[in-house]
Design a protein around this motif. Sequence first.
Motif, PDB file in Angstrom:
ATOM      1  N   ALA A  84      -0.633  45.640  20.268  1.00 38.18           N
ATOM      2  CA  ALA A  84      -1.870  45.043  19.776  1.00 38.18           C
ATOM      3  C   ALA A  84      -1.540  43.926  18.793  1.00 38.18           C
ATOM      4  O   ALA A  84      -0.453  43.901  18.203  1.00 38.18           O
ATOM      5  CB  ALA A  84      -2.759  46.085  19.114  1.00 38.18           C
ATOM      6  N   ILE A  85      -2.499  43.021  18.643  1.00 42.94           N
ATOM      7  CA  ILE A  85      -2.310  41.889  17.738  1.00 42.94           C
ATOM      8  C   ILE A  85      -3.609  41.648  16.975  1.00 42.94           C
ATOM      9  O   ILE A  85      -4.701  41.793  17.528  1.00 42.94           O
ATOM     10  CB  ILE A  85      -1.868  40.637  18.532  1.00 42.94           C
ATOM     11  N   SER A  86      -3.469  41.316  15.704  1.00 46.67           N
ATOM     12  CA  SER A  86      -4.633  41.111  14.854  1.00 46.67           C
ATOM     13  C   SER A  86      -5.379  39.839  15.229  1.00 46.67           C
ATOM     14  O   SER A  86      -4.895  39.016  16.007  1.00 46.67           O
ATOM     15  CB  SER A  86      -4.196  41.032  13.392  1.00 46.67           C
ATOM     16  N   ARG A  87      -6.524  39.671  14.635  1.00 50.81           N
ATOM     17  CA  ARG A  87      -7.391  38.552  14.966  1.00 50.81           C
ATOM     18  C   ARG A  87      -6.704  37.202  14.737  1.00 50.81           C
ATOM     19  O   ARG A  87      -6.867  36.285  15.531  1.00 50.81           O
ATOM     20  CB  ARG A  87      -8.662  38.607  14.124  1.00 50.81           C
ATOM     21  N   SER A  88      -5.965  37.117  13.683  1.00 52.59           N
ATOM     22  CA  SER A  88      -5.304  35.845  13.363  1.00 52.59           C
ATOM     23  C   SER A  88      -3.960  35.688  14.062  1.00 52.59           C
ATOM     24  O   SER A  88      -3.395  34.595  14.106  1.00 52.59           O
ATOM     25  CB  SER A  88      -5.086  35.738  11.857  1.00 52.59           C
ATOM     26  N   GLY A  89      -3.446  36.798  14.565  1.00 53.93           N
ATOM     27  CA  GLY A  89      -2.108  36.791  15.150  1.00 53.93           C
ATOM     28  C   GLY A  89      -1.016  37.053  14.142  1.00 53.93           C
ATOM     29  O   GLY A  89       0.162  37.077  14.482  1.00 53.93           O
ATOM     30  N   GLY A  90      -1.388  37.288  12.894  1.00 50.32           N
ATOM     31  CA  GLY A  90      -0.400  37.479  11.837  1.00 50.32           C
ATOM     32  C   GLY A  90       0.240  38.850  11.820  1.00 50.32           C
ATOM     33  O   GLY A  90       1.272  39.053  11.173  1.00 50.32           O
ATOM     34  N   SER A  91      -0.343  39.783  12.534  1.00 52.85           N
ATOM     35  CA  SER A  91       0.173  41.145  12.569  1.00 52.85           C
ATOM     36  C   SER A  91       0.128  41.675  13.992  1.00 52.85           C
ATOM     37  O   SER A  91      -0.847  41.459  14.712  1.00 52.85           O
ATOM     38  CB  SER A  91      -0.663  42.041  11.665  1.00 52.85           C
TER      39      SER A  91
END
Length: 124
Positions: A50-57
């Motif tokens: 999975a990836i966060s909304r911003s792509g930072g995590s």
Amino acid sequence: QVRLVESGGGLVQAGESLRLSCAVSGRTLSSFLMGWFRQAPGSEREFVGAISRSGGSSITTDSVKGRFTISRDNAQNTVYLQMNSLKPEDTAVYHCAAGSGVIVTNTTNLYDYWGQGTQVTVSS
């Protein structure tokens, strides 16, 4: 209406690579946490990453760690799953999923929208 469409699956040999794409329409991608799941014949759906909304995590399950990478391009409304060093046990239908949460998660029921999936077959 939110729609997710996966592409990029196919038949490859062990050790090769594939990149899956998930195109999202109906809402801005940046409003979604995104996940990838897979389901092999006769098996339950399995979390891949999975990836966060911003792509930072981002997170990935242990069985693909170091081989699979998740990324996203919010401007293109597309999420990617780069799969390297593929193994026969990676054979499955791969689904992308979108959720409204903020924290990356492997919990299936926190994802609200699902794509139909794309088949990945890895031969030995």
